[in-house]
Design a protein around this motif. Sequence first.
Motif, PDB file in Angstrom:
ATOM      1  N   GLY A  79       0.887  -0.863   0.649  1.00  0.00           N
ATOM      2  CA  GLY A  79      -0.118  -0.134  -0.073  1.00  0.00           C
ATOM      3  C   GLY A  79       0.612   1.066  -0.191  1.00  0.00           C
ATOM      4  O   GLY A  79       2.098   1.169  -0.137  1.00  0.00           O
ATOM      5  N   GLU A  80       0.008   2.159  -0.662  1.00  0.00           N
ATOM      6  CA  GLU A  80       0.762   3.923  -0.198  1.00  0.00           C
ATOM      7  C   GLU A  80       0.156   4.772   1.111  1.00  0.00           C
ATOM      8  O   GLU A  80      -1.511   4.429   0.665  1.00  0.00           O
ATOM      9  CB  GLU A  80       1.400   4.317  -1.811  1.00  0.00           C
ATOM     10  N   VAL A  81       0.841   5.197   1.610  1.00  0.00           N
ATOM     11  CA  VAL A  81       0.003   5.421   2.464  1.00  0.00           C
ATOM     12  C   VAL A  81       0.540   7.446   2.367  1.00  0.00           C
ATOM     13  O   VAL A  81       2.203   7.413   2.652  1.00  0.00           O
ATOM     14  CB  VAL A  81      -0.259   5.106   3.915  1.00  0.00           C
ATOM     15  N   LEU A 131       9.216   0.594   2.239  1.00  0.00           N
ATOM     16  CA  LEU A 131       9.770   0.397   1.229  1.00  0.00           C
ATOM     17  C   LEU A 131      10.915   2.251   1.376  1.00  0.00           C
ATOM     18  O   LEU A 131      11.818   2.407   1.491  1.00  0.00           O
ATOM     19  CB  LEU A 131       9.005   0.206   0.879  1.00  0.00           C
ATOM     20  N   TYR A 132       9.959   2.531   1.014  1.00  0.00           N
ATOM     21  CA  TYR A 132      10.360   4.018   0.599  1.00  0.00           C
ATOM     22  C   TYR A 132       9.207   5.510   0.779  1.00  0.00           C
ATOM     23  O   TYR A 132       8.176   4.895   1.201  1.00  0.00           O
ATOM     24  CB  TYR A 132      10.977   4.405  -0.527  1.00  0.00           C
ATOM     25  N   ALA A 133       9.859   6.649   0.951  1.00  0.00           N
ATOM     26  CA  ALA A 133       9.144   7.386   0.984  1.00  0.00           C
ATOM     27  C   ALA A 133       9.591   8.766   0.119  1.00  0.00           C
ATOM     28  O   ALA A 133      10.276   8.724  -0.674  1.00  0.00           O
ATOM     29  CB  ALA A 133       8.830   8.728   2.541  1.00  0.00           C
ATOM     30  N   VAL A 228       4.797   0.828   1.680  1.00  0.00           N
ATOM     31  CA  VAL A 228       4.530  -0.512   2.899  1.00  0.00           C
ATOM     32  C   VAL A 228       4.875  -1.496   2.054  1.00  0.00           C
ATOM     33  O   VAL A 228       3.492  -1.853   1.312  1.00  0.00           O
ATOM     34  CB  VAL A 228       3.891  -0.204   4.100  1.00  0.00           C
ATOM     35  N   ILE A 229       4.904  -2.735   2.641  1.00  0.00           N
ATOM     36  CA  ILE A 229       4.201  -3.744   2.593  1.00  0.00           C
ATOM     37  C   ILE A 229       4.220  -4.815   3.644  1.00  0.00           C
ATOM     38  O   ILE A 229       5.076  -4.606   4.903  1.00  0.00           O
ATOM     39  CB  ILE A 229       5.566  -5.151   1.459  1.00  0.00           C
TER      40      ILE A 229
END
Length: 318
Positions: A79-81, A131-133, A228-229
């Motif tokens: 997902g992305e948040v 994972l990253y931002a 994120v995962i």
Amino acid sequence: MKRLVTALSLLALGALAQTWNMATPYPPGNFHTQNILQFVKEVEEATGGRVRITVHPGGSLFPHPQILPAVRNGQVQMGEVLMSLLANENPLFNLDSIPFVVSGYEDAWRLYQAQRPEVEKWLAQRGVVFLYAVPWPPQGLYTKKPVNSAQDLKGLRFRAYNPATARLAELLGMTPVQVEAADIPQAFATGIVEAMITSPTTGVDSQAWDFARYFYDVKAWIPKNMVVIGRRAFESLSPQDREALLQAAKRAEERGWKMSQEEEAKALKTLAQRGMQVVKPSPQLMADLKKAGETMILEWQRQAGATGVRVYRQYLGR
Ligand code: PCA
């Protein structure tokens, strides 16, 4: 025998090849989404097709507030948040959405470096792998009428997208209304909101020229999205495939920070070309916003706890 081998290898392939889903909040054309699509493509290539990820943008799989919970409980693999959407769960997430804590991408990067280890730890405790931002372009004020000071904002219904924008509205004498990015045009059209602070990008995504005349380029803060995962999905990968995923994430992060900066100039131009007045804020408006920012960072320090304050100090270099 040959048949058995084929059947077994198919079985093994079936067990190895994974098709995952990824829930994201923002529209398909948005640069964050485009960056994610590239990331997903690279993961698929680097894992030899063992990991395929279907991206569901615009909150189509889960509404924004449910994306992280869905990753946490395994309903969706990735997902992305918007990080600062989680401010009520951990004040650490709020820091990139407080007015004038950063003034530019360099600051934003340093703030991110200070936040990241704690964010990773917090997520890991909840079964989620960070994972990253990637940042949004700096945030500016959209209004229908000219605004020269906070006085001119008083009484307006203000679109909020996280706890920090809601608090800012209150401090400026406005009424906050939480509206997801996808619902902005509708919210303005029906008069539910009359002003907002967001990026030039989200202004373009929502065709702000249809409902606002002015864009004040205050560059008030630089919020970030994170990708994120779920731990279960992550740990189902072989060590090589995990590494491939992490490497692709690293590239997506680098690419995303560049895209964001290019995007700022491009989107500002589009706003102007579409007939919006893209203007420099008056000194009074800036002073009023800064004052609200000062109140907010004081309030934040009171609730941030030792870890939060340490992260903030580290960013400030004290
Ligand atoms: N766009 C998102 C969050 C920050 C931004 O620039 C939004 O307005 O919802």
